[in-house]
Motif scaffolding. Structure first.
Motif: not given
Length: 249
Positions: A99-100, A127
């Motif tokens: 995520v990210g 995400d």
């Protein structure tokens, strides 16, 4: 061979741990992810099940946890979102390491280009990855598949998975089966996992449930390992109403 749900009504649920998919299982599918309608009585039904099962109820969905919370803000059970890449257990949110990351950002950028290049495709970003939907243009399935496979193969740690009228690129180790196994850790031997789902992504969760003598119910058509089948979400909700009412005090 699967049986219809008629023999399920008399089941005693006190030893169940209930795992429910969301779209196509509790609510009807819609042309777009945000187009679903949540039945008025669903929140109360889930709350009653949560009390009856002493909290042994979880939603296991391709939706992100935040989206599930938006549709069902009062749900007190555990949530496993993005096919297990996110979880909310006892109120604590855990998210996949990707995520990210730049990997996910690149997947989304490539998926956005692919969706824009084929008229009628729609893109859903999460995400944890991206989903290319072709529900509005079924004839574009081969092109959408080619694009999704290409994107996934170029993204380290990601895989392409089929779902209903869509292809999703997500972390390779994020599975609904993993969600079921995680939730069942530490449960007494007599507690049985019960999985209800409508999609190919739910089959792996059902297989994990069968490892512990679980009960599996497929919603709608399609090949399945489940012993039982129900026609639609309305039938699922009717079954759940019957279960929570039977023997209730």
């Amino acid at each position: 061979m699967t049986e219809d749900g008629s023999t399920l009504r008399d089941r005693k649920i006190d030893d169940f741990f209930l795992f429910l998919d969301f779209d196509g299982t509790l609510v009807d599918l819609a042309p777009t992810p945000d187009g679903i309608s949540v039945p008025d009585d669903l929140t109360d039904l889930l709350a009653r099940l949560h009390r009856r099962l002493d909290g042994r109820i979880a939603l296991v969905s391709g939706r992100e946890v935040a989206t599930l919370e938006r549709f069902l803000p009062d749900f007190a059970g555990d949530l496993y979102g993005a096919h297990g890449a996110e979880s909310r257990q006892s109120g604590r949110l855990t998210r996949h390491p990707l995520v990210g990351s730049a990997v996910v950002a690149d997947v989304q950028a490539q998926a956005r280009k692919a969706a824009a290049a084929i008229e009628g495709l729609t893109l859903e970003t999460k995400d944890t990855g991206a989903v290319i939907h072709y529900r509005g243009v079924p004839h574009a399935e081969p092109e959408a598949l080619t694009a999704a496979v290409r994107i996934a193969e170029a993204a380290e740690g990601m895989e392409m998975h089929r779902s209903k009228m869509a292809f999703e690129i997500r972390p390779a180790d994020a599975t609904k089966a993993g969600a079921v196994r995680t939730a069942m850790e530490g449960q007494p031997d007599h507690i049985r996992p019960v999985v209800i789902g409508d999609d190919v992504t739910d089959e792996e969760a059902m297989e994990a449930a069968l490892e512990r003598d679980g009960l599996c119910i497929r919603v709608g058509d399609g090949d399945t390992c489940a012993a039982y089948r129900l026609p639609d979400p309305a039938a699922v909700r009717q079954l759940l109403h019957g279960w929570v009412t039977e023997g209730a005090v």
